[in-house]
Design an enzyme around this catalytic site. Structure first.
Site, PDB file in Angstrom:
ATOM      1  N   HIS A 135      22.256  30.871  18.024  1.00 21.54           N
ATOM      2  CA  HIS A 135      21.721  32.083  18.665  1.00 21.54           C
ATOM      3  C   HIS A 135      22.548  33.318  18.279  1.00 21.54           C
ATOM      4  O   HIS A 135      22.010  34.341  17.861  1.00 21.54           O
ATOM      5  CB  HIS A 135      21.700  31.924  20.184  1.00 21.54           C
ATOM      6  CG  HIS A 135      21.419  33.212  20.899  1.00 21.54           C
ATOM      7  ND1 HIS A 135      20.151  33.727  21.019  1.00 21.54           N
ATOM      8  CD2 HIS A 135      22.254  34.123  21.465  1.00 21.54           C
ATOM      9  CE1 HIS A 135      20.215  34.890  21.642  1.00 21.54           C
ATOM     10  NE2 HIS A 135      21.467  35.153  21.922  1.00 21.54           N
ATOM     11  N   SER A 207      15.733  33.513  17.607  1.00 23.31           N
ATOM     12  CA  SER A 207      16.384  32.203  17.614  1.00 23.31           C
ATOM     13  C   SER A 207      15.569  31.162  18.386  1.00 23.31           C
ATOM     14  O   SER A 207      16.031  30.048  18.595  1.00 23.31           O
ATOM     15  CB  SER A 207      17.811  32.315  18.172  1.00 23.31           C
ATOM     16  OG  SER A 207      17.807  32.877  19.469  1.00 23.31           O
TER      17      SER A 207
HETATM   18 FE   LIG Z   1      22.205  36.851  22.869  1.00 18.31          FE
END
Ligand SMILES: [Fe+2]
Length: 301
Positions: A135, A207
């Site tokens: 992420h 992500s």
């Molecule tokens: Fe973040």
């Protein structure tokens, strides 16, 4: 084997109870990444690269290439930093995970972006509740090469340090801004041929496999033009896809909106009710009014 991340305390925030890790800056222990770790990176990288073609904004895709990120191996922070420092003066620092708010703001205010050094386990490729290396690095780092976005992130950090001294409500307002821009923002992008389609720039979206598609193609969510005071009043979701996405016209718009001192705005917002995550207001510039399909009725934070 990786050392497990070290949780040091749990902090009650508007995001619920979140683990806060040690605040130490750690050298990325690159040689300790296992074959499985690199494999997880490769799996996620290839999958998102495919999904994001035509969905993520051009800046994101182009900058990822400028960094030379590939699915072959987890990037080394040192390699990325050479490119990043020369371009915008930002620097990645390794951390164990989420930081206390003031520590996080202070890093941003000084052009340091904290990246969680560890990557999720193979069984977590589809979902992990807390930010990991994928992420933070895949999602957040590419846009730090964009000078306007880089300035915006620093301005946000400075704003955070200031808001921290003003009290809890100011911080709530500011956190919403981060959420609806840095994490879940959309941008209207023209290509010169009349296609001014919406594209993704938010890290929480790029992500996420599911949300990358949902945010653009599902009829369920609202897609509304960027409006800073409105965003600062709007509650959000941490456990489901967003009910509303806010659309910027350019990174310049984002930076310009962040230039003024927010102190008078916080005072004004303190007198107004917060807005539920799924509401559409009369003055909203609506790109899509969500059908609300699949929305949970409770749980806005
Ligand atoms: Fe973040």
């Amino acid at each position: 084997m990786n050392a497990p991340p070290r949780r040091v305390e749990h902090q009650q925030t508007d995001k619920g109870t979140v683990p806060i890790y040690t605040t130490a800056i750690v050298e990325q222990p690159w040689s300790t990444y296992s074959r499985a770790d690199h494999g997880t990176w490769a799996t996620l990288f290839k999958r998102q690269q495919q999904i994001l073609a035509g969905r993520a904004c051009r800046e994101f895709i182009g900058n990822q290439q400028r960094f030379g990120m590939t699915p072959d191996a987890i990037p080394k922070f040192d390699d990325l930093n050479r490119v990043l420092k020369a371009a915008t003066g930002w620097e990645l620092i390794g951390v164990e995970g989420l930081l206390p708010e003031l520590t996080f703001f202070d890093h941003l205010a000084n052009r340091r972006f904290p990246v969680t050094w560890w990557i999720r386990k193979p069984e977590q490729v589809d979902y992990i509740a807390e930010p990991d290396l994928f992420h933070d690095l895949f999602g957040h780092v590419p846009l730090l090469l964009n000078p306007l976005f880089a300035d915006y992130m620093q301005a946000y950090g400075c704003g955070g340090v200031k808001a921290h001294g003003l009290g809890a409500e100011a911080l709530v307002n500011l956190t919403r801004l981060y959420w609806y821009t840095v994490e879940f923002g959309l941008i209207r992008e023209g290509n010169g041929s009349g296609d001014d389609g919406l594209r993704i720039y938010g890290s929480g979206i790029v992500s996420s496999k599911g949300e990358s598609i949902h945010c653009l193609e599902s009829p369920a969510p609202n897609r509304i033009g960027f409006d800073m005071p409105r965003i600062m009043r709007t509650r959000y979701r941490i456990d489901t896809y967003q009910k509303t996405y806010f659309v910027i016209d350019s990174f310049e718009q984002l930076m310009e909106a962040t230039r003024p001192d927010f102190t008078p705005l916080y005072a004004q917002l303190a007198t107004q009710e917060s807005i539920p995550a799924g509401s559409v207001l009369q003055n909203d510039k609506v790109y899509n009014r969500g059908t609300g399909e699949g929305w949970a009725s409770e749980g806005d934070v």
